[in-house]
Design an enzyme around this catalytic site. Structure first.
Site, PDB file in Angstrom:
ATOM      1  N   CYS A  59      52.063 -32.525 170.309  1.00  0.00           N
ATOM      2  CA  CYS A  59      51.157 -33.096 169.311  1.00  0.00           C
ATOM      3  C   CYS A  59      50.032 -32.142 168.910  1.00  0.00           C
ATOM      4  CB  CYS A  59      50.635 -34.442 169.801  1.00  0.00           C
ATOM      5  SG  CYS A  59      50.110 -35.488 168.434  1.00  0.00           S
ATOM      6  N   ARG A  78      47.685 -43.115 159.711  1.00  0.00           N
ATOM      7  CA  ARG A  78      48.123 -42.562 160.987  1.00  0.00           C
ATOM      8  C   ARG A  78      49.579 -42.904 161.268  1.00  0.00           C
ATOM      9  NH1 ARG A  78      45.160 -39.694 164.059  1.00  0.00           N
ATOM     10  NH2 ARG A  78      45.935 -39.486 166.181  1.00  0.00           N
ATOM     11  N   HIS A 115      54.797 -37.819 172.465  1.00  0.00           N
ATOM     12  CA  HIS A 115      54.017 -38.035 173.680  1.00  0.00           C
ATOM     13  C   HIS A 115      54.862 -38.899 174.580  1.00  0.00           C
ATOM     14  CE1 HIS A 115      50.029 -36.598 172.577  1.00  0.00           C
ATOM     15  NE2 HIS A 115      50.198 -37.114 171.382  1.00  0.00           N
TER      16      HIS A 115
HETATM   17  N1  GLN Z   1      44.436 -34.891 166.408  1.00  0.00           N
HETATM   18  C1  GLN Z   1      45.771 -34.662 165.987  1.00  0.00           C
HETATM   19  C2  GLN Z   1      46.239 -35.658 164.950  1.00  0.00           C
HETATM   20  O1  GLN Z   1      45.738 -36.733 164.867  1.00  0.00           O
HETATM   21  C3  GLN Z   1      46.702 -34.649 167.175  1.00  0.00           C
HETATM   22  C4  GLN Z   1      46.747 -35.987 167.867  1.00  0.00           C
HETATM   23  C5  GLN Z   1      47.445 -35.963 169.156  1.00  0.00           C
HETATM   24  O2  GLN Z   1      47.507 -34.945 169.868  1.00  0.00           O
HETATM   25  N2  GLN Z   1      47.942 -37.116 169.517  1.00  0.00           N
HETATM   26  O3  GLN Z   1      47.128 -35.381 164.181  1.00  0.00           O
END
Ligand code: GLN
Length: 252
Positions: free
Chosen positions: A93, A126, A189
Protein backbone atom coordinates in the site's frame (compact mmCIF):
# COMPACT_ATOMS: atom_id res chain seq x y z
CA UNK A 1 20.92 -21.31 5.82
CA UNK A 2 19.82 -17.96 7.18
CA UNK A 3 17.83 -14.98 5.90
CA UNK A 4 18.11 -11.42 7.14
CA UNK A 5 14.83 -9.54 6.98
CA UNK A 6 14.66 -5.75 7.18
CA UNK A 7 11.46 -4.15 8.39
CA UNK A 8 11.66 -0.52 7.32
CA UNK A 9 10.18 2.18 9.54
CA UNK A 10 7.70 -0.05 11.44
CA UNK A 11 6.95 2.89 13.75
CA UNK A 12 5.44 4.77 10.80
CA UNK A 13 4.49 2.19 8.19
CA UNK A 14 2.45 -0.50 9.91
CA UNK A 15 -1.18 -0.05 8.94
CA UNK A 16 -3.64 -2.91 9.38
CA UNK A 17 -1.11 -5.39 10.70
CA UNK A 18 1.56 -5.25 8.00
CA UNK A 19 3.88 -6.56 10.71
CA UNK A 20 2.07 -9.92 10.37
CA UNK A 21 3.96 -10.38 7.12
CA UNK A 22 7.22 -10.48 9.09
CA UNK A 23 5.77 -13.08 11.45
CA UNK A 24 4.76 -15.19 8.49
CA UNK A 25 8.25 -15.05 6.92
CA UNK A 26 9.78 -15.93 10.27
CA UNK A 27 7.43 -18.79 11.08
CA UNK A 28 7.59 -20.47 7.67
CA UNK A 29 11.39 -20.36 7.79
CA UNK A 30 11.44 -21.67 11.36
CA UNK A 31 9.14 -24.60 10.46
CA UNK A 32 11.71 -25.59 7.86
CA UNK A 33 14.68 -25.24 10.18
CA UNK A 34 16.00 -22.14 8.39
CA UNK A 35 17.40 -19.36 10.54
CA UNK A 36 16.02 -15.86 10.30
CA UNK A 37 16.98 -12.53 11.79
CA UNK A 38 14.61 -9.58 11.68
CA UNK A 39 15.96 -6.04 12.04
CA UNK A 40 13.71 -3.06 12.44
CA UNK A 41 15.08 0.15 10.95
CA UNK A 42 13.69 3.32 12.50
CA UNK A 43 13.95 6.94 11.36
CA UNK A 44 17.50 8.20 11.14
CA UNK A 45 19.16 4.77 11.18
CA UNK A 46 21.69 3.80 8.51
CA UNK A 47 20.79 0.82 6.34
CA UNK A 48 23.45 -1.43 4.83
CA UNK A 49 21.58 -3.26 2.07
CA UNK A 50 24.51 -5.61 1.39
CA UNK A 51 23.51 -7.79 4.32
CA UNK A 52 19.75 -7.81 3.66
CA UNK A 53 17.81 -10.62 1.97
CA UNK A 54 14.20 -9.40 2.26
CA UNK A 55 12.79 -5.89 2.76
CA UNK A 56 9.27 -5.15 4.03
CA UNK A 57 7.93 -1.65 3.40
CA UNK A 58 4.45 -1.42 4.88
CA UNK A 59 1.54 0.98 4.52
CA UNK A 60 0.89 4.29 6.22
CA UNK A 61 -1.31 7.33 6.29
CA UNK A 62 -0.51 10.23 3.96
CA UNK A 63 1.00 12.09 6.93
CA UNK A 64 3.28 9.19 7.82
CA UNK A 65 4.29 8.71 4.20
CA UNK A 66 5.35 12.34 4.11
CA UNK A 67 7.68 11.77 7.08
CA UNK A 68 9.06 8.55 5.58
CA UNK A 69 9.70 10.33 2.29
CA UNK A 70 12.49 12.32 3.98
CA UNK A 71 14.07 9.08 5.25
CA UNK A 72 13.83 7.44 1.86
CA UNK A 73 15.85 10.23 0.26
CA UNK A 74 18.80 9.13 2.43
CA UNK A 75 18.58 5.47 1.43
CA UNK A 76 17.34 5.91 -2.16
CA UNK A 77 20.59 4.92 -3.90
CA UNK A 78 21.22 1.88 -1.68
CA UNK A 79 17.61 0.72 -2.10
CA UNK A 80 17.73 1.15 -5.89
CA UNK A 81 20.97 -0.85 -6.11
CA UNK A 82 19.53 -3.58 -3.88
CA UNK A 83 16.52 -4.01 -6.20
CA UNK A 84 18.75 -3.90 -9.31
CA UNK A 85 20.78 -6.70 -7.70
CA UNK A 86 17.61 -8.84 -7.40
CA UNK A 87 16.98 -8.03 -3.74
CA UNK A 88 13.60 -9.27 -2.53
CA UNK A 89 11.03 -6.63 -1.52
CA UNK A 90 7.45 -6.79 -0.32
CA UNK A 91 5.92 -3.32 -0.46
CA UNK A 92 2.36 -2.88 0.78
CA UNK A 93 0.00 0.00 0.00
CA UNK A 94 1.77 3.19 1.15
CA UNK A 95 5.05 1.29 0.68
CA UNK A 96 3.98 0.33 -2.85
CA UNK A 97 3.22 3.96 -3.68
CA UNK A 98 6.61 5.06 -2.31
CA UNK A 99 8.48 2.75 -4.70
CA UNK A 100 7.20 4.90 -7.56
CA UNK A 101 7.98 8.39 -8.81
CA UNK A 102 5.54 10.24 -6.61
CA UNK A 103 2.30 10.14 -4.65
CA UNK A 104 0.27 13.31 -5.12
CA UNK A 105 -2.15 13.76 -2.21
CA UNK A 106 -4.80 16.48 -1.98
CA UNK A 107 -2.23 18.77 -0.35
CA UNK A 108 1.29 17.54 -1.19
CA UNK A 109 3.47 15.78 -3.72
CA UNK A 110 5.42 13.07 -1.91
CA UNK A 111 8.55 11.99 -3.77
CA UNK A 112 9.14 8.27 -4.14
CA UNK A 113 12.17 6.03 -4.56
CA UNK A 114 11.84 5.90 -8.38
CA UNK A 115 12.44 2.15 -8.37
CA UNK A 116 9.23 1.58 -10.31
CA UNK A 117 8.13 3.70 -13.25
CA UNK A 118 4.73 4.35 -11.70
CA UNK A 119 2.94 7.28 -10.05
CA UNK A 120 0.00 7.66 -7.69
CA UNK A 121 -2.65 10.34 -7.42
CA UNK A 122 -5.11 10.77 -4.59
CA UNK A 123 -8.86 10.94 -5.16
CA UNK A 124 -11.45 11.65 -2.47
CA UNK A 125 -13.37 8.42 -2.96
CA UNK A 126 -11.54 5.85 -0.86
CA UNK A 127 -11.16 2.35 -2.25
CA UNK A 128 -11.78 -0.14 0.50
CA UNK A 129 -13.02 -3.68 0.37
CA UNK A 130 -11.99 -7.30 0.23
CA UNK A 131 -10.04 -8.07 -2.91
CA UNK A 132 -9.20 -11.24 -4.81
CA UNK A 133 -6.58 -11.50 -7.53
CA UNK A 134 -5.63 -14.02 -10.13
CA UNK A 135 -1.88 -13.78 -10.55
CA UNK A 136 0.18 -15.38 -13.32
CA UNK A 137 2.71 -16.27 -10.62
CA UNK A 138 0.39 -18.63 -8.74
CA UNK A 139 -2.18 -21.34 -9.34
CA UNK A 140 -4.02 -20.25 -6.16
CA UNK A 141 -5.81 -16.86 -6.04
CA UNK A 142 -4.40 -14.12 -3.81
CA UNK A 143 -6.85 -12.75 -1.22
CA UNK A 144 -6.65 -9.60 0.88
CA UNK A 145 -8.11 -6.25 1.77
CA UNK A 146 -7.53 -2.90 0.10
CA UNK A 147 -7.87 0.55 1.64
CA UNK A 148 -6.37 3.43 -0.30
CA UNK A 149 -7.11 6.92 -1.51
CA UNK A 150 -4.33 6.79 -4.12
CA UNK A 151 -4.80 5.56 -7.68
CA UNK A 152 -1.61 4.03 -9.02
CA UNK A 153 -0.76 4.19 -12.72
CA UNK A 154 1.72 1.45 -13.57
CA UNK A 155 2.45 2.18 -17.25
CA UNK A 156 4.26 -0.72 -18.89
CA UNK A 157 4.93 -2.61 -15.66
CA UNK A 158 3.63 -6.13 -15.13
CA UNK A 159 0.74 -6.10 -12.64
CA UNK A 160 0.81 -8.41 -9.62
CA UNK A 161 -2.57 -9.78 -10.63
CA UNK A 162 -5.82 -9.36 -12.47
CA UNK A 163 -8.68 -8.31 -10.20
CA UNK A 164 -11.26 -11.06 -9.80
CA UNK A 165 -13.13 -9.14 -7.11
CA UNK A 166 -12.28 -5.67 -5.82
CA UNK A 167 -11.02 -2.37 -7.21
CA UNK A 168 -7.24 -2.51 -7.63
CA UNK A 169 -4.64 0.01 -8.79
CA UNK A 170 -6.91 2.69 -10.22
CA UNK A 171 -10.29 1.65 -8.85
CA UNK A 172 -11.43 0.25 -12.19
CA UNK A 173 -11.36 -3.37 -11.07
CA UNK A 174 -8.88 -4.42 -13.74
CA UNK A 175 -5.35 -4.85 -12.43
CA UNK A 176 -3.61 -4.73 -9.08
CA UNK A 177 -0.04 -4.15 -7.90
CA UNK A 178 3.25 -4.59 -9.71
CA UNK A 179 5.78 -7.40 -10.03
CA UNK A 180 9.24 -6.22 -10.96
CA UNK A 181 12.40 -8.32 -10.65
CA UNK A 182 12.12 -9.72 -7.09
CA UNK A 183 9.73 -7.01 -5.92
CA UNK A 184 6.06 -7.55 -5.18
CA UNK A 185 4.27 -4.24 -4.66
CA UNK A 186 0.58 -4.40 -3.83
CA UNK A 187 -2.38 -2.69 -2.20
CA UNK A 188 -3.30 -5.89 -0.37
CA UNK A 189 -3.18 -5.49 3.38
CA UNK A 190 -4.56 -8.08 5.53
CA UNK A 191 -1.81 -8.93 6.35
CA UNK A 192 -1.09 -10.38 2.97
CA UNK A 193 1.25 -13.30 3.66
CA UNK A 194 -0.52 -15.26 6.43
CA UNK A 195 -3.58 -15.33 4.17
CA UNK A 196 -1.48 -16.27 1.16
CA UNK A 197 1.33 -18.64 2.17
CA UNK A 198 2.04 -19.30 -1.53
CA UNK A 199 3.07 -15.63 -1.90
CA UNK A 200 5.23 -15.91 1.23
CA UNK A 201 7.01 -19.01 -0.10
CA UNK A 202 7.53 -17.38 -3.49
CA UNK A 203 9.43 -14.52 -1.83
CA UNK A 204 11.36 -16.82 0.52
CA UNK A 205 12.40 -18.99 -2.41
CA UNK A 206 13.62 -15.95 -4.36
CA UNK A 207 15.64 -14.75 -1.36
CA UNK A 208 17.18 -18.17 -0.68
CA UNK A 209 18.09 -18.73 -4.33
CA UNK A 210 19.67 -15.29 -4.56
CA UNK A 211 21.81 -16.06 -1.52
CA UNK A 212 22.53 -19.77 -1.81
CA UNK A 213 22.06 -20.65 -5.48
CA UNK A 214 19.25 -21.60 -7.83
CA UNK A 215 18.90 -25.20 -6.66
CA UNK A 216 17.54 -24.33 -3.19
CA UNK A 217 14.04 -25.73 -2.73
CA UNK A 218 11.58 -25.15 0.09
CA UNK A 219 10.17 -28.16 1.89
CA UNK A 220 6.35 -28.20 1.58
CA UNK A 221 4.29 -27.33 4.66
CA UNK A 222 0.79 -28.37 5.64
CA UNK A 223 -1.31 -25.40 4.45
CA UNK A 224 -4.66 -27.16 4.54
CA UNK A 225 -6.32 -24.56 6.77
CA UNK A 226 -4.97 -21.65 4.75
CA UNK A 227 -6.16 -23.30 1.53
CA UNK A 228 -9.63 -23.79 3.02
CA UNK A 229 -9.80 -20.14 4.07
CA UNK A 230 -8.71 -19.07 0.59
CA UNK A 231 -11.36 -21.23 -1.11
CA UNK A 232 -14.02 -19.93 1.27
CA UNK A 233 -13.24 -16.29 0.43
CA UNK A 234 -13.10 -16.93 -3.31
CA UNK A 235 -16.45 -18.77 -3.19
CA UNK A 236 -18.00 -16.02 -1.06
CA UNK A 237 -17.17 -13.32 -3.58
CA UNK A 238 -17.72 -15.32 -6.75
CA UNK A 239 -21.26 -14.08 -7.42
CA UNK A 240 -21.16 -10.50 -6.33
CA UNK A 241 -21.92 -8.83 -9.65
CA UNK A 242 -20.46 -5.49 -10.59
CA UNK A 243 -18.37 -4.44 -7.62
CA UNK A 244 -17.72 -1.01 -9.06
CA UNK A 245 -21.31 -0.07 -8.32
CA UNK A 246 -20.85 -1.08 -4.72
CA UNK A 247 -17.99 1.31 -4.08
CA UNK A 248 -18.26 2.75 -0.62
CA UNK A 249 -17.94 6.50 -0.72
CA UNK A 250 -15.88 7.90 2.08
CA UNK A 251 -13.53 10.81 2.47
CA UNK A 252 -10.26 10.76 4.35
N1 GLN B 1 -2.04 6.85 2.39
C1 GLN B 1 -2.13 6.04 1.23
C2 GLN B 1 -3.49 6.10 0.57
O1 GLN B 1 -4.46 6.41 1.20
C3 GLN B 1 -1.77 4.61 1.56
C4 GLN B 1 -2.74 3.99 2.54
C5 GLN B 1 -2.30 2.70 3.07
O2 GLN B 1 -1.10 2.39 3.18
N2 GLN B 1 -3.28 1.93 3.48
O3 GLN B 1 -3.62 5.86 -0.60
Amino acid sequence: MKLNIAHLYPDLLNLYGDRGNIQCFRKRLEWRGIECEVTQYLQGEEIDFSNIDIVLLGGGSDREQEIVCEELKKIKKGFQEYVADDGVVLAVCGGYQLLGKYYKTNTKKIEGLEILDIYTEWEPERLLRNIILESDLFATPVVGYENHGGRTYIGAHQPFGKVFYGLGNTGKGDYEGVVYKNVIATYLHGPLLPKNPHVCDYLLQKALCRKYGEDVTLAPLDDELEQKANHYIVARYSNKGNVLQETIKRHI
